[in-house]
Design a protein around this motif. Structure first.
Motif, PDB file in Angstrom:
ATOM      1  N   VAL A  26       0.842  -1.205   0.000  1.00 17.99           N
ATOM      2  CA  VAL A  26       0.000   0.000   0.000  1.00 17.99           C
ATOM      3  C   VAL A  26       0.872   1.248   0.000  1.00 17.99           C
ATOM      4  CG1 VAL A  26      -1.634   1.332   1.375  1.00 17.99           C
ATOM      5  CG2 VAL A  26      -1.996  -1.116   1.056  1.00 17.99           C
ATOM      6  N   ARG A  27       1.942   1.217   0.817  1.00 14.37           N
ATOM      7  CA  ARG A  27       2.828   2.380   0.869  1.00 14.37           C
ATOM      8  C   ARG A  27       3.478   2.621  -0.485  1.00 14.37           C
ATOM      9  NH1 ARG A  27       8.280   3.014   1.402  1.00 14.37           N
ATOM     10  NH2 ARG A  27       8.916   5.094   2.094  1.00 14.37           N
ATOM     11  N   VAL A  28       3.938   1.565  -1.150  1.00 15.08           N
ATOM     12  CA  VAL A  28       4.569   1.714  -2.465  1.00 15.08           C
ATOM     13  C   VAL A  28       3.570   2.267  -3.483  1.00 15.08           C
ATOM     14  CG1 VAL A  28       5.565   0.439  -4.400  1.00 15.08           C
ATOM     15  CG2 VAL A  28       6.327  -0.025  -2.083  1.00 15.08           C
ATOM     16  N   LEU A  29       2.327   1.778  -3.426  1.00 12.02           N
ATOM     17  CA  LEU A  29       1.322   2.259  -4.376  1.00 12.02           C
ATOM     18  C   LEU A  29       0.997   3.732  -4.140  1.00 12.02           C
ATOM     19  CD1 LEU A  29      -1.136  -0.787  -4.543  1.00 12.02           C
ATOM     20  CD2 LEU A  29       0.489  -0.026  -6.289  1.00 12.02           C
ATOM     21  N   LEU A  30       0.891   4.131  -2.853  1.00 10.90           N
ATOM     22  CA  LEU A  30       0.636   5.537  -2.565  1.00 10.90           C
ATOM     23  C   LEU A  30       1.794   6.412  -3.048  1.00 10.90           C
ATOM     24  CD1 LEU A  30      -0.934   5.365   1.009  1.00 10.90           C
ATOM     25  CD2 LEU A  30      -2.068   6.102  -1.087  1.00 10.90           C
ATOM     26  N   THR A  31       3.023   5.947  -2.792  1.00  8.39           N
ATOM     27  CA  THR A  31       4.186   6.695  -3.275  1.00  8.39           C
ATOM     28  C   THR A  31       4.176   6.778  -4.792  1.00  8.39           C
ATOM     29  OG1 THR A  31       5.479   5.970  -1.367  1.00  8.39           O
ATOM     30  CG2 THR A  31       6.705   6.793  -3.281  1.00  8.39           C
ATOM     31  N   ALA A  32       3.856   5.653  -5.437  1.00 11.48           N
ATOM     32  CA  ALA A  32       3.852   5.620  -6.906  1.00 11.48           C
ATOM     33  C   ALA A  32       2.796   6.562  -7.481  1.00 11.48           C
ATOM     34  CB  ALA A  32       3.614   4.192  -7.391  1.00 11.48           C
ATOM     35  N   VAL A  33       1.637   6.611  -6.844  1.00 11.36           N
ATOM     36  CA  VAL A  33       0.586   7.516  -7.336  1.00 11.36           C
ATOM     37  C   VAL A  33       1.030   8.967  -7.184  1.00 11.36           C
ATOM     38  CG1 VAL A  33      -1.768   8.345  -6.926  1.00 11.36           C
ATOM     39  CG2 VAL A  33      -1.292   5.898  -6.955  1.00 11.36           C
ATOM     40  N   GLY A  34       1.576   9.310  -5.996  1.00  7.64           N
ATOM     41  CA  GLY A  34       2.033  10.676  -5.782  1.00  7.64           C
ATOM     42  C   GLY A  34       3.140  11.074  -6.746  1.00  7.64           C
ATOM     43  N   VAL A  35       4.140  10.186  -6.888  1.00  9.60           N
ATOM     44  CA  VAL A  35       5.231  10.466  -7.829  1.00  9.60           C
ATOM     45  C   VAL A  35       4.710  10.480  -9.261  1.00  9.60           C
ATOM     46  CG1 VAL A  35       7.410   9.584  -8.754  1.00  9.60           C
ATOM     47  CG2 VAL A  35       7.004   9.566  -6.292  1.00  9.60           C
ATOM     48  N   GLY A  36       3.800   9.551  -9.563  1.00  8.41           N
ATOM     49  CA  GLY A  36       3.277   9.463 -10.927  1.00  8.41           C
ATOM     50  C   GLY A  36       2.546  10.711 -11.357  1.00  8.41           C
ATOM     51  N   LEU A  37       1.794  11.311 -10.445  1.00  6.99           N
ATOM     52  CA  LEU A  37       1.102  12.554 -10.795  1.00  6.99           C
ATOM     53  C   LEU A  37       2.102  13.656 -11.139  1.00  6.99           C
ATOM     54  CD1 LEU A  37      -1.695  12.531  -8.070  1.00  6.99           C
ATOM     55  CD2 LEU A  37      -2.025  12.239 -10.525  1.00  6.99           C
ATOM     56  N   GLY A  38       3.167  13.743 -10.331  1.00  3.46           N
ATOM     57  CA  GLY A  38       4.190  14.743 -10.622  1.00  3.46           C
ATOM     58  C   GLY A  38       4.922  14.454 -11.921  1.00  3.46           C
ATOM     59  N   VAL A  39       5.250  13.189 -12.160  1.00  5.72           N
ATOM     60  CA  VAL A  39       5.948  12.821 -13.397  1.00  5.72           C
ATOM     61  C   VAL A  39       5.074  13.121 -14.612  1.00  5.72           C
ATOM     62  CG1 VAL A  39       6.798  10.851 -14.730  1.00  5.72           C
ATOM     63  CG2 VAL A  39       7.449  11.110 -12.330  1.00  5.72           C
ATOM     64  N   PHE A 267       3.629   4.681 -13.506  1.00  7.33           N
ATOM     65  CA  PHE A 267       2.319   5.311 -13.338  1.00  7.33           C
ATOM     66  C   PHE A 267       2.268   6.661 -14.060  1.00  7.33           C
ATOM     67  CE2 PHE A 267       0.232   3.265  -9.376  1.00  7.33           C
ATOM     68  CZ  PHE A 267       0.544   2.007  -9.873  1.00  7.33           C
ATOM     69  N   GLY A 268       3.352   7.444 -13.900  1.00  4.44           N
ATOM     70  CA  GLY A 268       3.386   8.752 -14.527  1.00  4.44           C
ATOM     71  C   GLY A 268       3.288   8.670 -16.042  1.00  4.44           C
ATOM     72  N   THR A 269       3.965   7.673 -16.620  1.00  5.48           N
ATOM     73  CA  THR A 269       3.853   7.481 -18.072  1.00  5.48           C
ATOM     74  C   THR A 269       2.418   7.149 -18.463  1.00  5.48           C
ATOM     75  OG1 THR A 269       6.145   6.679 -18.127  1.00  5.48           O
ATOM     76  CG2 THR A 269       4.754   6.189 -20.031  1.00  5.48           C
ATOM     77  N   GLY A 270       1.767   6.280 -17.643  1.00  2.00           N
ATOM     78  CA  GLY A 270       0.368   5.962 -17.922  1.00  2.00           C
ATOM     79  C   GLY A 270      -0.537   7.173 -17.770  1.00  2.00           C
ATOM     80  N   PHE A 271      -0.337   7.940 -16.683  1.00  2.00           N
ATOM     81  CA  PHE A 271      -1.132   9.165 -16.503  1.00  2.00           C
ATOM     82  C   PHE A 271      -0.910  10.137 -17.662  1.00  2.00           C
ATOM     83  CE2 PHE A 271      -0.776   8.536 -11.635  1.00  2.00           C
ATOM     84  CZ  PHE A 271      -1.821   7.619 -11.671  1.00  2.00           C
ATOM     85  N   PHE A 272       0.349  10.225 -18.111  1.00  2.00           N
ATOM     86  CA  PHE A 272       0.657  11.132 -19.218  1.00  2.00           C
ATOM     87  C   PHE A 272      -0.056  10.708 -20.493  1.00  2.00           C
ATOM     88  CE2 PHE A 272       3.406  11.560 -23.007  1.00  2.00           C
ATOM     89  CZ  PHE A 272       3.302  12.919 -23.188  1.00  2.00           C
ATOM     90  N   LEU A 273      -0.049   9.409 -20.783  1.00  2.00           N
ATOM     91  CA  LEU A 273      -0.714   8.931 -21.997  1.00  2.00           C
ATOM     92  C   LEU A 273      -2.219   9.177 -21.939  1.00  2.00           C
ATOM     93  CD1 LEU A 273       1.238   5.583 -22.561  1.00  2.00           C
ATOM     94  CD2 LEU A 273       1.520   7.758 -23.782  1.00  2.00           C
ATOM     95  N   VAL A 274      -2.796   8.973 -20.756  1.00  3.82           N
ATOM     96  CA  VAL A 274      -4.229   9.260 -20.598  1.00  3.82           C
ATOM     97  C   VAL A 274      -4.487  10.763 -20.742  1.00  3.82           C
ATOM     98  CG1 VAL A 274      -6.183   9.197 -18.998  1.00  3.82           C
ATOM     99  CG2 VAL A 274      -4.655   7.225 -19.177  1.00  3.82           C
ATOM    100  N   GLY A 275      -3.651  11.570 -20.064  1.00  7.81           N
ATOM    101  CA  GLY A 275      -3.808  13.021 -20.154  1.00  7.81           C
ATOM    102  C   GLY A 275      -3.609  13.545 -21.560  1.00  7.81           C
ATOM    103  N   ARG A 276      -2.710  12.907 -22.314  1.00  8.18           N
ATOM    104  CA  ARG A 276      -2.479  13.343 -23.694  1.00  8.18           C
ATOM    105  C   ARG A 276      -3.712  13.120 -24.560  1.00  8.18           C
ATOM    106  NH1 ARG A 276       2.364  11.117 -27.538  1.00  8.18           N
ATOM    107  NH2 ARG A 276       1.120   9.219 -27.430  1.00  8.18           N
ATOM    108  N   GLN A 277      -4.401  11.992 -24.330  1.00  6.32           N
ATOM    109  CA  GLN A 277      -5.628  11.758 -25.086  1.00  6.32           C
ATOM    110  C   GLN A 277      -6.734  12.723 -24.671  1.00  6.32           C
ATOM    111  OE1 GLN A 277      -5.887   9.706 -27.722  1.00  6.32           O
ATOM    112  NE2 GLN A 277      -3.686   9.393 -27.412  1.00  6.32           N
ATOM    113  N   LEU A 278      -6.810  13.006 -23.368  1.00 10.75           N
ATOM    114  CA  LEU A 278      -7.827  13.954 -22.898  1.00 10.75           C
ATOM    115  C   LEU A 278      -7.544  15.365 -23.397  1.00 10.75           C
ATOM    116  CD1 LEU A 278      -8.309  12.760 -19.203  1.00 10.75           C
ATOM    117  CD2 LEU A 278      -9.826  12.353 -21.145  1.00 10.75           C
TER     118      LEU A 278
END
Length: 779
Positions: A26-39, A267-278
């Motif tokens: 859970v801690r790793v996933l929370l860290t990954a989400v936080g870092v992913g949003l910034g990335v 995660f950040g790469t995935g968020f970026f790809l989703v954001g790019r389509q949006l």
């Protein structure tokens, strides 16, 4: 210490992070989400310049008006095309329109168009097609009486939401001399077109915008890699118990942060790809981009991929430097030592020291040093993150008395003030930067805003058009339009001393007595009379040319495409009129001719200016007036009168700031929510224990709210102080007086507080679920 030990310990920490059970995962996933949003935001930021450049390239590739007679072909040929400009506005959205008349089989096609539309047909952008087929596009359909036969391709549009069309036409050759049509043999930028270089102040503004937008992202990434710090430290104490030394445990902890940051990159790469389509479905202030254009620079993307994991390791090592991890516990569980202030003050002072040498430069004393600007601004804003933990600790140490919820909150803050400060560091940096930017924008706005001279009390629109319609009927068409209070039609032309290429010429205004009074001062007026304006800037020239009995020529020709002007003998008994500024601020010279005195042969060369006064109580009054103008003349041109006008470069920078600030606010809200949920998860057993002992849920809820509100209040106060200081220095650098727009300061502070309030309210449902006695169960 060799690289093999570092690699082994970092790898062990990474393994513990992903195989350490539910808590570690859970801690790793929370860290990954936080870092992913910034990335994701960093990748979007690095991709934005390429997307904007692609917009500019497509816009340049379809350029059609060269505004130079030297580059435009003079005669029709197999490869020439006559193109008419029909730009318009619909409900504050720009509509790009062109009328096409090919003159040969090799006429150039506009980018994105497969074949020329026939007269009466048009090809449209997908966004315009959708708008015209919707109920909200009813008024625009009246303005575009063409049949849709195709769609403009991506290569012909700067963005997916652009409203654009190409319509077929004929008879455009007679409009070549009016400036609304041009003969071309290619599409693309004119050789005379040059990019405008930003002046030093605007370049400084661009630097500050990027720093202010990216700094909060870095702060949030640094905070995200420290999620779950207290439970991690207890696991590290267990490692000490089985034989690991202090340095090894710190490297293992860095390995856990490294695992979260690496997963965050994914995660950040995935968020970026989703954001790019949006992004293809979004439009911010008339700016939209194609998803395929949002391609990060490979070098910058590689820098993000390397910098984020390296920062995660470095931040973790620095955070554990003051923590003593022993086999039976962590020293952090007792009251930490007081933080030192002196080195925290050095950061903003050093930043101001870097900015000081550039004070007073402005636009006239050379360029600003970009590295000193970047370094100084970054140090000042980093000073917010360094000072806030000290301020929170110093303030809460003196707070004791109060309600139960207040005391619970204060005690928690006294024990872990650093965690509370990390929660609001990002918002404090964002607010400080925003306040400084608002001060800079407000200070330089007057430098890039000029008075147009328009009298918006007399008219709110100006329509320029051609046509053979009688002036009286033309005025009636507009005055009977829904939402139009009045319309003054003033026709204009020129008279010269020769039919072709005259040496001397005069401006001529034609209209009724009432309409001529809009552009001149008349003591008396009757239809059939002619007036000479005296007292103007070119009074001597008017007396020289407008002499009774002299033969002049209406609309004389200046090139081979125009017919020669119609001859006219100046009658005797010219009356006099005084100059008066028209609604757009122009004071005329020359002649005034009432409609009854205008020779019939001169009517063909008239250009009409219609000053339109609108009824503000009528919805879409402006659109109804534009529809009337398009019906009278398909190549009419209209624009809204405004008291002031801003530099396009200044407006584009402000638009870019608005787009970036929107993305940063979304990141701030999402990251704060993740941080809040992570802190609540760590306190689950404590909350459950308090509820089991009879503590009211309302008391615990208020305590959690106080734990957020106090650091936020201190952070916003610090941000306001730092922001005002930085803004004052930036204004001094631009050689402008320091003025504070207090409304902007309050609004920026209010926005920051509102974001935190929304995040806190969203965290209440999870908080209530955590406050259950069964939360004491463990495995």
């Amino acid at each position: 210490m060799n690289a093999r030990q570092w690699t082994r310990d970092l790898g062990m920490g990474t393994k513990f992070a992903v195989t350490g059970g539910r808590e570690g995962l859970v801690r790793v996933l929370l860290t990954a989400v936080g870092v992913g949003l910034g990335v994701a935001l960093l990748l979007l930021t690095t991709a934005l310049p390429s997307a904007l450049q692609a917009r500019d390239d497509r816009g340049a590739a379809r350029d059609d008006f060269t505004y130079s007679g030297e580059t435009a072909p003079k005669k029709a040929a197999a490869d020439t095309l006559i193109i008419g400009r029909r730009d318009s506005t619909y409900r504050n959205r720009e509509v790009r329109g062109r009328l096409l008349e090919p003159e040969g089989a090799k006429a150039p096609l506009p980018p994105g168009v497969a074949k020329f539309p026939e007269p009466g047909d048009m090809v449209v952008s997908p966004a315009l097609d959708k708008l015209l087929k919707s109920d909200s596009g009813k008024l625009l359909r009246e303005r575009l009486p063409y049949r849709i036969t195709g769609t403009i391709g991506r290569s012909g549009l700067v963005g997916p939401t652009e409203l654009a069309y190409y319509a077929g036409a004929d008879g455009l050759e007679k409009r070549l001399s009016g400036g609304v049509a041009e003969r071309i043999n290619y599409f693309g930028p004119s050789q005379q077109n040059q990019d405008d270089k930003l002046d030093p102040v605007l370049l400084l503004l661009v630097f500050i915008v990027f720093i202010v937008l990216l700094m909060p992202v870095g702060v949030f990434i640094a905070a995200a890699v420290r999620f779950g710090g207290e439970r991690r430290d207890r696991r590290l104490a267990a490692l000490r118990l089985v034989g690991a030394d202090g340095r090894m445990t710190r490297r293992i902890a860095a390995g856990e942060a490294l695992a979260g940051s690496l997963l965050g990159l994914v995660f950040g790469t995935g968020f970026f790809l989703v954001g790019r389509q949006l992004a293809g479905m979004l439009e911010v202030r008339d700016v939209s981009v194609w998803p395929g254009d949002l391609n990060p620079s490979p070098a910058l993307a590689l820098l993000v991929a390397v910098a984020v994991p390296a920062a995660a390791v470095l931040v973790t090592l620095l955070a554990l430097r003051g923590v003593v991890i022993e086999p039976l516990g962590v020293v952090r569980t007792v009251k930490p030592p007081r933080r030192r202030l002196w080195w925290r003050l050095l950061l903003p002072v050093a930043g101001l020291g870097l900015l000081y040498p550039m004070i007073g430069q402005g636009n006239h004393n050379g360029d600003f040093s970009k590295w000193m600007v970047i370094g100084g601004t970054v140090l000042v804003l980093v000073g917010v993150t360094a000072l806030l933990p000290w301020i929170v600790e110093a303030v809460v140490a003196r707070m004791n008395s109060g309600s139960v919820s207040w005391q619970l909150a204060i005690r928690r803050l006294q024990v872990s003030s650093g965690a509370a400060a990390r929660l609001v560091n990002g918002i404090a940096v964002a607010v400080a930067g925003a306040i400084a930017l608002q001060m800079l924008f407000a200070g330089i706005e007057s430098e890039y805003t000029k008075d147009t001279g328009n009298d918006v009390g007399r008219a709110q629109m100006l329509v320029e058009l051609h046509g053979d319609m009688p002036l009286k009927e033309l005025g009636r068409q507009f005055t009977q339009t829904k939402g139009v209070r009045s319309a003054a039609v003033v026709s204009t032309t020129t008279v010269g001393d020769r039919a072709k290429n005259p040496e001397d010429s005069l401006a001529v205004a034609v209209g009724s007595c009432a309409e001529l009074r809009e552009v001149a001062t008349l003591k008396s007026c009757r239809n059939g009379e002619i007036y000479r304006i005296v007292g103007g800037s070119y009074d001597d020239e008017t007396k020289k040319i407008a002499q009774a009995g002299r033969t002049l020529y209406f609309a004389p020709a200046y090139d081979g495409n125009q017919p020669p002007g119609a001859a006219w003998k100046v009658p005797a008994g010219l009356k006099t009129a005084g100059p008066r500024e028209d609604p757009i601020g122009n004071a005329r010279d020359g002649l005034l001719i009432t409609s009854g005195a205008l020779p019939a042969a001169a009517k063909a060369g008239l250009e009409h200016k219609v000053f339109v006064s609108l009824d503000p109580s009528v919805t879409d009054a402006r659109e109804h007036a534009r529809n009337t103008a398009a019906r009278v003349d398909p190549l009419s041109y209209d624009f809204t009168l405004a008291a002031s006008d801003q530099s396009p470069q200044f407006r584009s920078i402000r638009t870019g700031l608005f787009v970036g600030a929107t993305c940063v606010l979304v990141l701030i809200g999402a990251s704060l929510l993740v941080s809040q949920l992570e802190q609540l998860r760590e306190r689950q057993k404590l909350l459950s224990a308090l509820v089991a002992f009879g503590t009211r849920r309302r008391t615990l809820t208020l305590s959690v709210l106080w734990q957020t509100a106090i650091p936020i209040a201190l952070g916003l106060a610090l941000a306001s102080t730092i922001g005002l200081t930085l803004g004052a220095v930036l204004l001094k650098m631009t050689n402008l007086a320091v003025t504070v727009d207090w409304w902007s300061v309050l609004s920026m502070t209010g926005i920051g507080a509102a974001v935190v309030l929304v995040v806190t309210l969203l965290s209440l449902p999870p908080l209530l679920r955590l406050m259950r006695p069964d939360g004491l169960r463990t495995e």
